[in-house]
Scaffold this motif. Structure first.
Motif, PDB file in Angstrom:
ATOM      1  N   PHE A   1       1.214  -1.410  -0.164  1.00  0.00           N
ATOM      2  CA  PHE A   1       0.134  -0.058  -0.530  1.00  0.00           C
ATOM      3  C   PHE A   1       0.182   1.426   0.153  1.00  0.00           C
ATOM      4  CE2 PHE A   1      -3.855  -2.144   2.669  1.00  0.00           C
ATOM      5  CZ  PHE A   1      -3.925  -3.187   1.818  1.00  0.00           C
TER       6      PHE A   1
ATOM      7  N   GLN B   1      -1.915   3.388  -3.210  1.00  0.00           N
ATOM      8  CA  GLN B   1      -2.547   4.161  -2.248  1.00  0.00           C
ATOM      9  C   GLN B   1      -3.675   4.111  -2.266  1.00  0.00           C
ATOM     10  OE1 GLN B   1      -0.337   8.273  -1.936  1.00  0.00           O
ATOM     11  NE2 GLN B   1       1.654   7.471  -1.557  1.00  0.00           N
TER      12      GLN B   1
ATOM     13  N   TYR C   1      -4.935   2.426   1.140  1.00  0.00           N
ATOM     14  CA  TYR C   1      -4.806   2.518   2.125  1.00  0.00           C
ATOM     15  C   TYR C   1      -5.796   4.083   3.537  1.00  0.00           C
ATOM     16  CZ  TYR C   1      -1.528   3.593   6.389  1.00  0.00           C
ATOM     17  OH  TYR C   1      -0.985   3.867   7.759  1.00  0.00           O
ATOM     18  N   TYR C   2      -5.832   4.688   2.394  1.00  0.00           N
ATOM     19  CA  TYR C   2      -6.551   5.708   2.505  1.00  0.00           C
ATOM     20  C   TYR C   2      -7.729   5.680   1.844  1.00  0.00           C
ATOM     21  CZ  TYR C   2      -1.653   7.545   3.438  1.00  0.00           C
ATOM     22  OH  TYR C   2       0.016   7.591   3.866  1.00  0.00           O
TER      23      TYR C   2
ATOM     24  N   TRP D   1     -15.827   7.668   1.134  1.00  0.00           N
ATOM     25  CA  TRP D   1     -14.472   6.996   1.141  1.00  0.00           C
ATOM     26  C   TRP D   1     -14.213   5.584   2.010  1.00  0.00           C
ATOM     27  CZ3 TRP D   1     -13.138  10.893  -1.317  1.00  0.00           C
ATOM     28  CH2 TRP D   1     -13.974  11.505  -2.829  1.00  0.00           C
ATOM     29  N   LYS D   2     -13.996   4.472   2.079  1.00  0.00           N
ATOM     30  CA  LYS D   2     -13.349   4.656   3.500  1.00  0.00           C
ATOM     31  C   LYS D   2     -12.245   3.300   2.741  1.00  0.00           C
ATOM     32  CE  LYS D   2     -17.541   3.174   4.921  1.00  0.00           C
ATOM     33  NZ  LYS D   2     -18.845   2.053   6.153  1.00  0.00           N
ATOM     34  N   ASN D   3     -11.218   3.017   3.754  1.00  0.00           N
ATOM     35  CA  ASN D   3      -9.983   1.772   2.708  1.00  0.00           C
ATOM     36  C   ASN D   3      -9.928   0.568   2.669  1.00  0.00           C
ATOM     37  OD1 ASN D   3      -9.741   1.053   5.668  1.00  0.00           O
ATOM     38  ND2 ASN D   3      -7.929   2.201   6.014  1.00  0.00           N
TER      39      ASN D   3
ATOM     40  N   VAL E   1     -13.388   3.626  -4.433  1.00  0.00           N
ATOM     41  CA  VAL E   1     -12.563   4.083  -4.120  1.00  0.00           C
ATOM     42  C   VAL E   1     -12.394   5.877  -4.781  1.00  0.00           C
ATOM     43  CG1 VAL E   1      -9.776   3.579  -5.322  1.00  0.00           C
ATOM     44  CG2 VAL E   1     -11.763   1.417  -4.381  1.00  0.00           C
TER      45      VAL E   1
ATOM     46  N   TYR F   1     -12.830  -1.145  -5.558  1.00  0.00           N
ATOM     47  CA  TYR F   1     -12.793  -2.349  -5.156  1.00  0.00           C
ATOM     48  C   TYR F   1     -12.076  -3.124  -6.021  1.00  0.00           C
ATOM     49  CZ  TYR F   1     -10.834   0.372  -1.357  1.00  0.00           C
ATOM     50  OH  TYR F   1     -10.149   1.540  -0.474  1.00  0.00           O
TER      51      TYR F   1
END
Length: 259
Positions: free
Chosen positions: A42, A48, A51-52, A60-62, A193, A205
């Motif tokens: 990540f 990235q 991860y973020y 948005w969620k990782n 994402v 994703y």
């Protein structure tokens, strides 16, 4: 409480999105296949988005947050990584939570007269989503003679938890659990994402895996010894071995053609 909409339109497309179904595949159509295990780091710029954000932001969620919420909701099954990556041992939600709780530390307590008054229980190594910085991916590359294409299908994903152990003063790397990717696609297809170049293009994703929009390196190929690359090569040699395996797979497609 009704709050203002923090955008100019309602985001409804992703909520009803479904993963693109796999094309039908017969055993007779596969004339070549190879299992490959890779690592998505990540910390690489291209990765990235996994991860973020560390805290949920807008929609948005990782990646690890999406997976953990789905496991707790019963939408995903976690398989114990201790028994390998073949999805043989499902874990209960409580077992997953227990692993994330850390190591129990019992400390005896004494009063001012040095009389024992009981124990306090604390936990060392409590799970922090920010400490998940790698993802193992298990996949099968195959040549489909009906479509004359070299294709790939992901079988499983395994988040890697890396944390610092204060006792040994060394970093610890732990495979959390495996999830079966075909089962996870329904969850991942609803998880947006961040798109660096266009906020109106809502990738998920599942799109990231489907379109291979990530950077990775091979750490194992199927072999008679069932060993990883780092068991017979280190440093630059391991990196070159990873690239050799990758090139070997891509050359298969060229060698299948006849002129």
């Amino acid at each position: 409480v009704n709050t203002p909409r923090d955008d100019i339109y309602d985001h409804i497309h992703t909520d009803y999105k479904r993963p693109i179904p796999y094309s039908y595949l017969r055993q007779a159509d596969v004339v070549y296949s190879k299992r490959i295990w890779q690592i998505i780091d990540f910390r690489e710029k291209m990765n990235q988005a996994f991860y973020y954000p560390l805290q949920e932001h807008l929609r948005w969620k990782n990646f690890i947050t999406i997976v953990m919420e789905a496991i707790r909701a019963g939408e995903l099954t976690a398989y114990d990584a201790f028994y390998g990556d073949e999805f043989t041992t499902p874990m209960s939600i409580s077992a997953v939570e227990e692993d994330l709780r850390g190591i129990e530390v019992v400390t005896p307590q004494f009063d001012e007269n040095d009389v024992y008054i009981g124990d306090t229980i604390t936990y060392r190594g409590i799970f922090d989503p920010a400490e998940v910085k790698k993802l193992k991916i298990k996949e099968v590359w195959y040549f489909d003679k009906q479509r004359s294409q070299l294709k790939v299908r992901v079988l499983g994903l395994c988040p890697v938890w890396e944390y610092f152990d204060p006792d040994t003063q060394r970093p610890i790397s732990k495979d959390m659990f495996w999830i079966y990717f075909p089962e996870a696609r329904k969850v991942l297809s609803r998880a947006e994402v961040f798109n660096r170049k266009n906020g109106a293009e809502r990738r998920t994703y599942d799109d990231i895996f489907w379109k291979r929009m990530f950077s990775s390196y091979i750490y194992k190929e199927e072999n008679v010894y069932d060993r990883n690359i780092n068991q017979y090569a280190t440093g630059m040699e391991a990196l070159l071995e990873s690239e050799r395996i990758k090139n070997e797979i891509f050359e298969v497609e060229e060698q299948m053609w006849e002129y």
